[in-house]
Write a protein that holds these residues in place. Structure first.
Motif, mmCIF file in Angstrom:
data_model
loop_
_atom_site.group_PDB
_atom_site.id
_atom_site.type_symbol
_atom_site.label_atom_id
_atom_site.label_comp_id
_atom_site.label_asym_id
_atom_site.label_seq_id
_atom_site.Cartn_x
_atom_site.Cartn_y
_atom_site.Cartn_z
ATOM 1 N N ASP A 77 5.420 68.178 -31.806
ATOM 2 C CA ASP A 77 5.623 68.274 -30.319
ATOM 3 C C ASP A 77 4.445 69.125 -29.536
ATOM 4 N N ASP A 78 3.401 69.176 -30.223
ATOM 5 C CA ASP A 78 2.072 70.008 -29.715
ATOM 6 C C ASP A 78 1.114 69.163 -30.173
ATOM 7 N N PRO A 79 0.775 68.140 -29.469
ATOM 8 C CA PRO A 79 -0.504 67.131 -30.052
ATOM 9 C C PRO A 79 -1.764 67.978 -29.941
ATOM 10 N N GLU A 80 -2.026 68.982 -28.995
ATOM 11 C CA GLU A 80 -3.213 69.763 -29.095
ATOM 12 C C GLU A 80 -3.352 70.330 -30.468
ATOM 13 N N ALA A 81 -2.342 70.970 -30.791
ATOM 14 C CA ALA A 81 -2.329 71.767 -31.897
ATOM 15 C C ALA A 81 -2.704 70.757 -33.157
ATOM 16 N N LEU A 82 -2.008 69.696 -33.216
ATOM 17 C CA LEU A 82 -2.201 68.661 -34.395
ATOM 18 C C LEU A 82 -3.812 68.196 -34.480
ATOM 19 N N PHE A 83 -4.275 67.842 -33.152
ATOM 20 C CA PHE A 83 -5.779 67.529 -33.069
ATOM 21 C C PHE A 83 -6.603 68.579 -33.617
ATOM 22 N N LEU A 84 -6.142 70.001 -33.232
ATOM 23 C CA LEU A 84 -7.234 70.876 -33.547
ATOM 24 C C LEU A 84 -7.080 71.267 -35.162
ATOM 25 N N ARG A 85 -5.934 71.145 -35.495
ATOM 26 C CA ARG A 85 -5.837 71.641 -36.941
ATOM 27 C C ARG A 85 -6.344 70.506 -37.521
ATOM 28 N N ASN A 86 -6.204 69.328 -37.642
ATOM 29 C CA ASN A 86 -7.092 68.072 -38.309
ATOM 30 C C ASN A 86 -8.307 67.892 -38.142
ATOM 31 N N ALA A 87 -8.995 68.862 -36.971
ATOM 32 C CA ALA A 87 -10.395 68.970 -36.818
ATOM 33 C C ALA A 87 -10.986 67.524 -36.706
ATOM 34 N N VAL A 88 -10.130 66.718 -35.802
ATOM 35 C CA VAL A 88 -10.723 65.419 -35.713
ATOM 36 C C VAL A 88 -12.096 65.155 -35.541
ATOM 37 N N LEU A 89 -12.627 65.644 -34.614
ATOM 38 C CA LEU A 89 -14.220 65.665 -34.204
ATOM 39 C C LEU A 89 -14.980 66.025 -35.436
ATOM 40 N N PRO A 90 -14.757 67.044 -35.846
ATOM 41 C CA PRO A 90 -15.780 67.517 -36.968
ATOM 42 C C PRO A 90 -15.749 66.612 -38.294
ATOM 43 N N ILE A 91 -14.526 66.144 -38.392
ATOM 44 C CA ILE A 91 -14.384 65.369 -39.586
ATOM 45 C C ILE A 91 -14.874 64.030 -39.211
ATOM 46 N N ALA A 92 -14.901 63.582 -38.052
ATOM 47 C CA ALA A 92 -15.493 62.071 -37.796
ATOM 48 C C ALA A 92 -16.827 62.091 -38.113
ATOM 49 N N ILE A 93 -17.496 63.466 -37.481
ATOM 50 C CA ILE A 93 -19.002 63.521 -37.748
ATOM 51 C C ILE A 93 -19.282 63.543 -39.056
ATOM 52 N N HIS A 94 -18.513 64.333 -40.032
ATOM 53 C CA HIS A 94 -18.768 64.423 -41.495
ATOM 54 C C HIS A 94 -18.649 62.931 -42.225
#
Length: 275
Positions: free
Chosen positions: A90-107
């Motif tokens: 119920d908290d998309p932002e928390a999921l986005f941050l915990r999954n570290a979407v952007l750093p993982i995409a860069i990696h």
């Protein structure tokens, strides 16, 4: 030219919270410095969002690792991770941050380049850029649910009750990348992974020892248990390395670790154990 790009990236990050949308990397896709800078920049962005959530009282994006939740699986995640996943639905932002979407995409994009994926120092720089778990303290002999990070816990009459680690998923992803790309090529990669395992086990052992040490006479016994857990974690990693590449150098690293364990004993200096 590259230094100018790095400077521009940092200025844009400070002013807008975003980078230069990857233009620098498209021009210099083989630049180690740019990849690390972008990776670090996105981590800083997550840290800013986490600070904002804290200021707004939105809570942590991950449950803290405590004595009750520190049973770990192969990936080093605590049991609380699954509970956090449920809460984040119920908290998309928390999921986005915990999954570290952007750093993982860069990696992931960086590792898609064979030359960069084979650079051990780059993997280690990615790991070094990830913030370490934050120790959390509370008043001794209380059941307060308010956990906080402090600079001088002993002076304030506080005891360690857990760790907050919003970057655990990112850290595990980078470690898996190191194993995947260099686990069959570079013995030093396994040495680095063993050091990571030592640091994880050291934190968990310290937490366990702090929580269970109610009497001074238990201190010595618990310290030995701490050392045993630390060495078991590192040995498991090194033995996996031996299974992946049974080279003389790998056997030398493994034997050197066991030898130093005999010299320094449980709970010794981590750097010395894998020097």
């Amino acid at each position: 030219m590259m230094m100018m790009m790095l400077l521009m990236m940092m200025i844009m990050m400070d002013e807008n919270g975003v980078g230069d949308d990857g233009r620098g990397l498209r021009i210099n896709s083989d630049s180690v410095e740019l990849w690390v800078a972008f990776f670090t920049m996105e981590i800083r962005y997550i840290q800013k969002l986490l600070a904002r959530r804290k200021a707004l009282g939105l809570g942590s994006i991950t449950p803290p690792t405590t004595a009750a939740t520190m049973d770990t699986g192969e990936n080093g995640q605590g049991k609380g991770q699954e509970e956090g996943d449920e809460d984040a639905k119920d908290d998309p932002e928390a999921l986005f941050l915990r999954n570290a979407v952007l750093p993982i995409a860069i990696h992931r994009n960086c590792m898609s380049q064979r030359k960069l994926a084979g650079d051990l120092s780059l993997h280690l720089r990615f790991l070094d850029a990830i913030p370490k778990p934050t120790p959390l303290y509370a008043k001794e002999n209380t059941k307060s649910s308010i956990l906080k990070a402090v600079a001088t816990p002993e002076a304030d009459g506080l005891v360690l009750v857990g760790y907050e680690d919003p970057f655990s998923h990112l850290r595990n992803t980078v470690r898996m990348g190191l194993k995947q790309h260099l686990g069959s090529k570079e013995e030093a990669a396994w040495k680095a992974l063993a050091m990571e395992a030592l640091m994880d086990a050291s934190r968990m052992s310290t937490l366990s020892m702090t929580q269970s040490m109610k009497k001074k006479k238990k201190k010595k016994r618990k310290k030995k248990k701490k050392g045993a857990l630390m060495e078991t974690s590192a040995i498991a990693v090194l033995e996996e390395g031996l299974a992946a590449m049974a080279t003389p150098k790998m056997f030398e690293i493994y034997a050197a670790f066991l030898h130093r364990r005999l010299l320094v004993g449980g709970g010794g200096d981590k750097e010395a154990q894998l020097a």
